[in-house]
Design a protein around this motif. Structure first.
Motif, PDB file in Angstrom:
ATOM      1  N   ASP A   1       0.823  -1.284   0.083  1.00 54.90           N
ATOM      2  CA  ASP A   1      -0.056   0.022   0.063  1.00 54.90           C
ATOM      3  C   ASP A   1       0.745   1.530  -0.067  1.00 54.90           C
ATOM      4  O   ASP A   1       0.330   2.323  -0.107  1.00 54.90           O
ATOM      5  N   ASN A   2       1.853   1.210  -0.008  1.00 58.18           N
ATOM      6  CA  ASN A   2       3.110   2.504  -0.038  1.00 58.18           C
ATOM      7  C   ASN A   2       3.152   2.378  -1.727  1.00 58.18           C
ATOM      8  O   ASN A   2       3.814   1.574  -2.306  1.00 58.18           O
ATOM      9  N   VAL A   3       2.518   3.399  -2.262  1.00 57.96           N
ATOM     10  CA  VAL A   3       2.766   3.670  -3.929  1.00 57.96           C
ATOM     11  C   VAL A   3       3.692   5.067  -3.791  1.00 57.96           C
ATOM     12  O   VAL A   3       3.324   6.161  -3.221  1.00 57.96           O
TER      13      VAL A   3
ATOM     14  N   SER B   1       2.236   7.724  -1.343  1.00 60.75           N
ATOM     15  CA  SER B   1       0.789   7.291  -0.509  1.00 60.75           C
ATOM     16  C   SER B   1       1.258   6.397   0.161  1.00 60.75           C
ATOM     17  O   SER B   1       1.915   5.520   0.021  1.00 60.75           O
ATOM     18  N   THR B   2       0.657   6.243   1.498  1.00 62.59           N
ATOM     19  CA  THR B   2       0.867   4.792   2.339  1.00 62.59           C
ATOM     20  C   THR B   2      -0.512   4.241   2.575  1.00 62.59           C
ATOM     21  O   THR B   2      -0.565   3.299   3.316  1.00 62.59           O
ATOM     22  N   ASP B   3      -1.476   4.576   1.772  1.00 59.08           N
ATOM     23  CA  ASP B   3      -2.897   3.949   1.935  1.00 59.08           C
ATOM     24  C   ASP B   3      -3.518   3.563   0.665  1.00 59.08           C
ATOM     25  O   ASP B   3      -4.675   3.617   0.156  1.00 59.08           O
TER      26      ASP B   3
ATOM     27  N   VAL C   1      12.315   1.943  -7.344  1.00 60.69           N
ATOM     28  CA  VAL C   1      12.063   0.633  -7.157  1.00 60.69           C
ATOM     29  C   VAL C   1      12.006   0.501  -5.575  1.00 60.69           C
ATOM     30  O   VAL C   1      12.838   1.052  -4.825  1.00 60.69           O
ATOM     31  N   HIS C   2      11.086  -0.222  -4.878  1.00 59.94           N
ATOM     32  CA  HIS C   2      10.726  -0.605  -3.363  1.00 59.94           C
ATOM     33  C   HIS C   2      12.040  -1.367  -3.347  1.00 59.94           C
ATOM     34  O   HIS C   2      12.329  -2.302  -4.200  1.00 59.94           O
TER      35      HIS C   2
ATOM     36  N   GLY D   1       8.608   7.862   1.065  1.00 57.17           N
ATOM     37  CA  GLY D   1       8.623   8.780   0.128  1.00 57.17           C
ATOM     38  C   GLY D   1       8.507  10.102   0.381  1.00 57.17           C
ATOM     39  O   GLY D   1       8.500  11.247  -0.017  1.00 57.17           O
ATOM     40  N   ALA D   2       8.231  10.250   2.025  1.00 58.83           N
ATOM     41  CA  ALA D   2       7.870  11.651   2.492  1.00 58.83           C
ATOM     42  C   ALA D   2       9.402  12.469   2.503  1.00 58.83           C
ATOM     43  O   ALA D   2       9.400  13.502   2.398  1.00 58.83           O
ATOM     44  N   THR D   3      10.689  11.676   2.659  1.00 61.93           N
ATOM     45  CA  THR D   3      11.695  12.487   2.625  1.00 61.93           C
ATOM     46  C   THR D   3      12.920  11.682   1.940  1.00 61.93           C
ATOM     47  O   THR D   3      12.477  10.264   1.826  1.00 61.93           O
TER      48      THR D   3
END
Length: 548
Positions: free
Chosen positions: A328-330, A349-351, A374-375, A400-402
């Protein structure tokens, strides 16, 4: 030789209205965005025809090892690479090249068996009109990969959706196949495909490989509009979707790039396109969300349900986009122009894209371009991009926030080609087009520092034993693992789990079910840190025989 099977069947229109989703703003500097409700009028049609391509081409490859690992070294250019890795250290790549020296470019596929340290001296392509811009992805189990490529505009009006399947990267005789669906004769016609991205998933049947996002023209008058396609029957029926029709009051057109990923945990698929917003004149983002972990009936067929979607509207142009999704982390990365030059922006996004934030990955006074992402784990990812002829990497550990301060990847400065699809990235490293030798060659190097867990083998004997390795470049801590036996009559030992406290880079360890008791055919499913593998055998008392 081409073999055409079946005929085309046109389906009726499906209209879907997607509910509103909310915006989650970030305090970091970046473009102002809104995530808005999108009333999509999704139309889809079905193709029952595919072609099998049997005319295979074979070259000789040249590999030269160094700190930056050189993959190709022909006198002509090798360009536009794509890369993916499995859970056993295999790395598959696709790229454009003239590897036969006859002046004809093609898309070629080859691999590395050891995480990019060495590369096969062989490759494979097919005798088709010159394609370009390959895209590859790992299916999620075993050594199975899939790929696609943009068709030649003069073959079937540029309407072929190619699907390359690789079941064994080392087998250049029988491990690679190519089929294609032709869409120019379906409905009003889908043609002139100019960009494509493949994403794969093992959430349902073995034949259901995933999906492809496409940019192309439609016979209703749409120019460079979003398409989306996937196979929905074992014998090859495939859907194609579009998001608008010529004559609509608001149309999605003049797209420049598309990207797609499927979350391996939730099996949610996220195709994304940029499009020219006719109201603002800037390139905004359109995304959709499909559940690739299930089917639901539609008329006499079946579809992956469309469960969400929306528009990310900004005040800047979003170009050269890429996406990665995990649990769910996009994370969507984009080349933007808020300050007059080119920067790298992240929409995260985390949801599962119900809300979206924005952050900046790189915004120096120089142009940063052509991002890929890539994750590498839960809320961790690496982004690469090009600046001043160099390839850089930046990492995130908070979804992805920082992002970290960018670090240059290539060892020879100023030699990375600045071009669309000039580089790509997977968990095990980055590949890029490099001109240090006077022409464009492909180079590879590891990126970031993180563990990559591999399940090397599953064997029988007294119970079930699995070998688990860390093929990454950082220690793995507290690796949770499990072994489950399904099928047969298992009286004892049906489930076993545990934790590996630490696993150094390059190290391996074994885990076991211990004592079991049962009889009959069974399948052992092994999971470790999100990696899964299966093998089947026969249980006879405390023994497991013929495990493979």
């Amino acid at each position: 030789m081409k073999m055409k099977i079946g005929a085309f069947l046109v389906m009726s229109m499906l209209v879907v209205s997607v509910g509103a989703v909310m915006l989650n703003k970030t305090e970091r500097v970046g473009p102002k965005i809104s995530l808005s409700k999108a009333n999509f009028h999704i139309e889809k049609e079905v193709c029952k025809s595919y072609q099998t391509y049997n005319d295979i081409l074979r070259p000789k490859m040249i590999a030269t090892l160094g700190t930056d690992i050189q993959i190709t070294g022909q006198e002509t250019d090798e360009i536009h690479p794509a890369i993916a890795n499995d859970n056993s250290g295999n790395v598959l790549i696709g790229f454009e090249a003239d590897l036969r020296g006859d002046g004809e470019y093609n898309v070629w596929f080859t691999y590395s068996p050891d995480g990019g340290a060495t590369w096969a001296e062989n490759a494979i392509a097919w005798q088709i009109e010159t394609p370009e811009l390959p895209s590859v992805d790992y299916w999620g189990e075993g050594n199975r990969f899939f790929g696609t490529m943009v068709p030649n505009p003069y073959e079937e009006d540029g309407s072929i959706l190619y699907l390359m399947e690789c079941t064994n990267p080392a087998d250049f005789e029988e491990g690679y196949t190519l089929v294609g669906w032709t869409w120019s004769d379906v409905g009003d016609g889908y043609y002139n495909f100019v960009d494509m991205a493949i994403a794969c998933d093992d959430g349902v049947e073995n034949w259901a490989w995933g999906g492809v996002s496409i940019i192309g023209d439609h016979g209703s008058g749409l120019i460079q509009t979003p398409f989306f396609s996937y196979q929905f029957t074992e014998d090859g029926y495939a859907w194609i979707y579009r998001w608008s029709t010529g004559g609509d009051e608001f149309t999605f057109e003049y797209c420049q790039s598309t990207t797609m990923d499927i979350d391996p945990v939730t099996h949610m698929a996220y195709p994304v396109w940029n499009y020219l917003n006719p109201e603002t004149g800037v390139l905004d983002l359109l995304f959709s969300k499909f559940d690739f972990g299930t089917w639901e009936p539609y008329d006499s067929y079946q579809v992956h349900p469309e469960v969400g979607g929306g528009l990310i509207n900004t005040s800047v142009n979003d170009q050269n986009i890429d996406i990665s999704a995990y649990n769910d982390n996009v994370i969507i990365v984009s080349q933007t122009d808020e300050y007059g030059n080119q920067d790298i922006t992240c929409y995260y996004s985390t949801d599962g894209m119900n809300s979206v934030g924005v952050s900046i990955i790189a915004n120096s006074s120089d142009d940063e371009m052509y991002p890929k992402v890539v994750h590498t784990g839960d809320n961790t990812a690496v982004c690469i991009f090009v600046k001043n002829g160099n390839l850089y990497q930046s990492t995130t550990e908070d979804g992805g926030a920082t992002w970290s301060e960018p670090i240059m990847i290539n060892d020879v400065s100023g030699t990375v080609e600045e071009d669309y699809h000039t580089a790509d990235v997977c968990k095990l490293g980055a590949i890029w087009t490099d001109n240090r030798n006077g022409n464009a060659d492909l180079f590879f190097d590891s990126v970031g520092a993180f563990a990559v867990i591999s399940i090397d083998s599953i064997s029988g004997g007294f119970g079930v034993t699995a070998t688990i390795s860390n093929i990454g470049n950082a220690p793995a801590e507290n690796v949770e693992w499990s072994i489950d036996l399904e099928g047969g009559l298992i009286l004892l030992g049906k489930h076993k789990e545990g934790v590996i406290p630490s696993l150094a880079p390059g190290a391996s360890t074994t885990v076991k079910t211990g004592f079991i008791l049962g009889i009959g055919k069974t399948t052992a499913s092994v999971a470790a840190d999100g990696t899964t593998a299966q093998a089947s055998g026969f249980v006879l008392g405390p023994f497991v025989l013929g495990m493979k």
